[in-house]
Design an enzyme around this catalytic site. Structure first.
Site, short mmCIF file in Angstrom:
data_model
loop_
_atom_site.label_atom_id
_atom_site.label_comp_id
_atom_site.label_asym_id
_atom_site.label_seq_id
_atom_site.Cartn_x
_atom_site.Cartn_y
_atom_site.Cartn_z
CG LEU A 115 71.89 2.48 -3.29
CD1 LEU A 115 72.04 3.05 -4.63
CD2 LEU A 115 73.32 1.48 -3.29
N GLY A 116 70.32 3.81 0.68
CA GLY A 116 70.31 5.35 1.82
C GLY A 116 68.95 5.50 1.91
N GLY A 128 66.17 8.97 3.47
CA GLY A 128 66.50 10.34 3.99
C GLY A 128 64.84 10.72 4.33
CG PHE A 148 62.16 12.98 -1.28
CD1 PHE A 148 61.10 13.91 -1.48
CD2 PHE A 148 62.27 11.88 -2.07
CE1 PHE A 148 60.47 13.86 -2.81
CE2 PHE A 148 61.45 11.68 -3.10
CZ PHE A 148 60.56 12.81 -3.51
CG ASP A 155 72.44 19.02 -0.68
OD1 ASP A 155 73.26 19.30 0.10
OD2 ASP A 155 72.02 17.80 -0.45
#
Length: 535
Positions: A32-33, A35, A37, A177
């Site tokens: 899904l993504g 980053g 982290f 955020d």
């Protein structure tokens, strides 16, 4: 081949972070993504969802405790966030900020449910299994092609978001955020399975809204030096932009105000391309935060009010605030029927963080008073499933109401938020030159942000994967994955330097590429249908 070293404390893993097999429980479907982290993958839980929920019946008081709402959503599809960095000892993972947050904040229907946290027994990485909703608010707005939400749906979305923020603040944390990409959403009927399954207190909610991504959440007592690179730029508060050494929950209130204006107008309020432009965008709307040196009877208090620390902070960064009158609230919120929401947005978007209302105070303003109190009666007490069923059957119960909130602002104005005295900060309509009218829209064409001719108008529902997942091999990570979504945990922005605008990159600024897949979703639930577009 690189061999993973075995942690010295492998025989005594942390109590809430067991050592488990990833592959024996989860089947990867798609990425899904990514980053800084880690990565977030869409996966299928190989057993019945109830097995996943019952693991943490003893974890009440944490985000691991399964709420009754979670038991309605029986999809085996979940999202797993995997921490890239491998720590030397298993017990080191107890100090990860997101782990601390999950173990400190009670579950809430307006926050993404955490199913489990574990360390895998092969690479010894931290994994967080959580609820996977269909899409985020940014995607939903964009797919509607400028067809704005009805007033009840707008209030429902914002009320649920505010409840989530208020709940986080209740536990003395702040999110840091808040943005449309971190606000996950699904139609209420699909979440509960049918119209008949929707509980009475959800009958007025066309969508279920949940705040996601706790990776930047911080406790108010954390006194370590704060970074200036939290929060996505468009929703970044002035105290962060001007490098104030400390900040707290008011930055969430600012972000909430910016998001509320964006949902109401279907255009971002402060779409700066770098931090200097971001400050200028805020100035153009809210006016200068500096008190004028000379008194003038015709002077109007700017929309954002004053902030005594602004001049010093700007000086430390090497610039001076220019004189700027800003806009009126009517120029910011164009819909005359949203007067009460306009008051909320104005109170949230004050320069001085100490003058912004708390989340509790926002919830008591006229716009939210009834909707939030209705949700609170069911949400804040974590009603057990038997009590819920009793209510549906007409059996009386007395769960009680908890309202132990504290406020941390001792130097706030004596004016009551939301009262008539607060209107001192509301600029009157003053005559402006024609080139200043609606200046917020003069810099660029905002229609391209959400009006994508290539969008299909289809929602990104996961349900198609339930039947097909056994046939799908794990994603290789390329851009042609069966499911490519701009998810809540995607692409944290790179660090920026205020003196180097070119280094300030914002993945979301590329609006020519649709976040809605060209291929129709498996369920064929179209946002273009009359039933959905009128919500």
């Amino acid at each position: 081949m690189y061999k993973t070293s075995i942690p010295l404390d492998i025989d005594s893993p942390p109590k809430n972070l067991p050592l488990e097999s990833y592959k024996s429980k989860y089947q990867p479907i798609s990425t899904l993504g990514n980053g800084s982290f880690g990565t977030v993958d869409l996966v299928k839980f190989k057993f019945h969802k109830f097995h996943l929920l019952k693991y943490h019946d003893d974890k009440k008081g944490t985000l691991l405790y399964p709420l009754e709402d979670s038991k309605y959503n029986l999809s085996n599809l979940v999202a797993i966030k995997t921490m890239k960095k491998r720590l030397p000892l298993l017990h080191d993972y107890k100090n990860v900020k997101e782990v601390k947050f999950i173990l400190s904040v009670q579950s809430h229907p307006c926050l993404v449910q955490i199913y489990e946290m574990f360390i895998d027994d092969v690479r010894y990485q931290l994994h967080i299994s959580m609820e996977a909703l269909n899409q985020n608010l940014y995607q939903l707005i964009r797919s509607r092609r400028n067809i704005q939400f009805s007033s009840p749906t707008l209030k429902s979305i914002l009320s649920q978001l505010l409840c989530g923020i208020k709940h986080i603040h209740k536990f003395n944390y702040f999110h840091r955020d808040i943005k449309p990409e971190n606000i996950l959403i699904i139609s209420t009927q699909q979440f509960y399975g049918s119209k008949e399954g929707i509980p009475p207190y959800r009958k007025n909610d066309n969508f279920i809204v949940k705040l996601a991504d706790y990776g930047l959440a911080r406790h108010v007592t954390n006194l370590k030096p704060y970074t200036a690179y939290v929060s996505t730029r468009w929703y970044r508060s002035p105290e962060i932009l001007l490098r104030q050494k400390s900040y707290s929950q008011p930055l969430d209130i600012w972000a909430f105000g910016a998001v509320a204006a964006e949902i109401a107008n279907f255009t971002p309020l402060f779409p700066g391309s770098n931090e200097l432009e971001q400050i200028w965008k805020i100035l153009r709307v809210l006016g200068s935060p500096l008190v004028p040196e000379t008194s003038n009877n015709k002077y109007v208090i700017p929309l954002g009010g004053y902030w005594k620390d602004a001049q010093m902070l700007a000086h430390n960064l090497g610039f001076v605030f220019p004189e700027e009158t800003g806009l009126t609230i009517d120029e910011v919120i164009h819909n005359p029927n949203l007067g009460q929401l306009a008051e909320v947005i104005q109170s949230c978007l004050l320069w001085d963080p100490n003058l912004r209302p708390t989340a509790v105070e926002v919830s008591r303003m006229a716009y939210f008073k009834e909707s939030v109190s209705l949700l609170d009666r069911y949400f804040d007490n974590d009603i057990p499933i038997q009590v819920t069923l009793n209510k549906f059957s007409g059996i009386p119960s007395n769960p009680g109401v908890s309202s132990n909130y504290t406020t941390a602002f001792n130097d706030m104005t004596t004016d009551t938020v939301g009262s008539s005295t607060k209107k001192i900060l509301t600029p009157t309509q003053t005559k402006r030159s024609s080139n200043r009218k609606n200046v917020i829209h003069s810099d660029c064409d905002f229609t391209k942000f959400y009006d994508d001719p290539n969008a299909t108008g289809e929602e990104n529902y996961f349900s198609g994967y339930v039947a097909e997942s056994d046939k799908i091999q794990p994603s290789s990570g390329n851009t042609n994955d069966i499911y490519n979504i701009c998810h809540a945990w995607m692409n944290k922005e790179n660090k920026v330097n205020i003196s180097s605008p070119a280094s300030d990159k914002e993945p979301r600024i590329e609006y020519k590429t649709s976040v809605v897949p060209n291929k129709p979703s498996f369920t064929r639930f179209s946002l273009e249908s009359e039933e959905v577009m009128n919500l």
